[in-house]
Design an enzyme around this catalytic site. Structure first.
Site, PDB file in Angstrom:
ATOM      1  N   ASP A  68      -5.259  -5.093   8.394  1.00  0.00           N
ATOM      2  CA  ASP A  68      -3.868  -4.973   8.826  1.00  0.00           C
ATOM      3  C   ASP A  68      -3.796  -4.118  10.070  1.00  0.00           C
ATOM      4  OD1 ASP A  68      -4.167  -2.777   6.441  1.00  0.00           O
ATOM      5  OD2 ASP A  68      -2.869  -2.031   8.031  1.00  0.00           O
TER       6      ASP A  68
ATOM      7  N   ASP B  50       0.845  -1.197   0.000  1.00  0.00           N
ATOM      8  CA  ASP B  50       0.000   0.000   0.000  1.00  0.00           C
ATOM      9  C   ASP B  50       0.880   1.247   0.000  1.00  0.00           C
ATOM     10  OD1 ASP B  50       0.662   0.688   2.659  1.00  0.00           O
ATOM     11  OD2 ASP B  50      -1.402   1.196   3.147  1.00  0.00           O
TER      12      ASP B  50
END
Ligand SMILES: [Zn+2]
Length: 425
Positions: free
Chosen positions: A261, A95
């Site tokens: 996450d 990301d």
């Protein structure tokens, strides 16, 4: 369906050669080669995968890179799997680390740079570039007709995020990419999140990451998930980005959340004021025994003549050896506690932690934990001191957290909802 936990990497490694008695390292240690990740130190990896942020790798923003130039190059040359020495079953997700550029007008990364980064690192999943909205206001969903209460800046950030997601998906489809793309939904309310999810679905995303939920309380996250669920296609899976409140996470499964996450189990080990050491049903405070050397506050008071160096060092050493002896059953709890408090009166005169210290010492939770850390270092795991102990406590927390998650997910899977609900596309 299971709930996958991705541990967000920030190069949290420990030195296996560290000697806890002498507090020394092997002189041949090379950090990048010899230090180990949680999945290497623990007998069983404490997560399903790793989330790697471009911002952390490249050091965008104030946070500075956790990677040296050589490491950064090696990650892109070898790919994440080899760089992290990951077991075959663990997955990787990339990301951008949107919180690192939250104050900027527009994200500093272009979708093509990000896609290249993901390809080079050979990630299994890649998240589109997003821009976090700096606010949440559920009441905006009930706005008056003709009056838009939503700040223009919030709408602008949601639009940027959607445009970047569309561009990212186009690149992924036209290029030679192996990773599965995730589009990011940003919002400021339950309804605005579901609008973003609808648009991402229309673009063709079947995996959607929900961003900006870090500061939200559990009930607010739930309301957003409920709203999203009313528009979500049954094949669309959700990922929660950067979760800090993990206790209820397994219950999010029924809304299509299949992964999330977090860094919380690691961070809490040494950033939290009280929940430093996890067990399956509670948390404990870790015992503060700061190093006199390398502690700026203590050093300043010694230089100012307020404290005597020899005396502080003596209290520190006595505290450590008392804890060690208590750990091996050679000292009563009261004596160990006296030494801890004698030193604490010097390094944190105003702290009131006696009862919490007594609890962790009397309960001896490290004795009943089966993780590699507790088995090998015993009482040192609850001592708040230096990176080797503090990060190992983080590793232990990851292992406990992952066990908790597994048992919650198991309980949930007893009741599963029908796969396709009526009216869904
Ligand atoms: Zn443990």
């Amino acid at each position: 369906m299971s709930m996958k936990f991705f541990f967000a990497d920030s190069q949290d490694t420990v030195d296996p050669s560290f000697d806890f008695e002498a507090e020394s390292r092997s002189e041949w240690r090379i950090r990048q080669r010899d230090d180990v990740y949680p999945h290497e130190l623990l007998a069983k990896p404490p997560y399903d995968g790793i989330l790697i942020s471009k911002a952390i790798v490249d050091g965008n923003g104030a946070d500075g890179s956790r990677y040296s130039l050589a490491q950064r190059q090696r990650l892109r040359r070898q790919g994440a799997r080899s760089f992290f020495r990951l077991p075959a079953l663990l997955e990787t997700m990339g990301d951008c680390g949107a919180f690192s550029y939250i104050r900027e007008e527009v994200p500093p990364f272009r979708p093509e740079d990000v896609a290249d980064f993901y390809v080079d690192c050979q990630f299994d999943y890649g998240i589109s570039v997003d821009h976090v909205i700096l606010g949440y206001q559920a009441s905006f969903d009930a706005g008056l007709p003709g009056l838009d209460p939503v700040p223009a800046e919030w709408r602008r950030r949601q639009e940027i995020t959607l445009e970047l997601a569309s561009e990212f998906l186009r690149l992924c489809r036209s290029g030679d990419v192996r990773f599965i793309p995730l589009g990011v939904a940003q919002g400021w309310s339950p309804r605005s999140y579901s609008v973003a999810v609808e648009k991402l679905q229309a673009m063709g995303y079947s995996r959607i990451a929900l961003g900006g939920m870090v500061p939200l309380k559990t009930h607010a996250i739930l309301r957003c998930l409920e709203s999203i669920d009313s528009v979500r296609c049954s094949n669309v899976q959700l990922h929660l980005l950067g979760v800090t409140r993990c206790a209820q996470i397994a219950h999010f499964q029924k809304y299509g959340v299949t992964s999330f996450d977090s860094t919380s189990p690691m961070r809490q080990a040494f950033k939290d004021g009280k929940d430093n050491y996890y067990t399956l049903n509670r948390t404990y405070l870790a015992i503060r025994v700061p190093q006199v050397e390398g502690n700026p506050a203590l050093q300043a008071r010694i230089r100012a003549g307020e404290l005597k160096q020899e005396q502080v060092l003596r209290l520190e050493r006595a505290c450590l050896s008392a804890l060690r002896e208590y750990g091996s059953g050679m000292l009563p709890v009261d004596t160990a506690l006296e030494h801890v408090l004698a030193y604490e009166r010097v390094h944190h005169p105003d702290a009131r932690r006696e009862e919490m210290y007594r609890e962790v010492l009397s309960d001896r939770p490290w004795d009943s934990c089966l993780c590699t850390v507790c088995r090998s270092i015993g009482i040192h795991v609850v001592i708040f001191r230096g990176t080797e102990r503090n990060k190992r406590r983080g590793f232990h927390n990851l292992s406990v957290f992952y066990q908790r998650l597994g048992s919650q997910a198991q309980r949930r899977s007893v009741k599963t909802r029908p796969v396709v609900a009526a009216g869904r596309r």
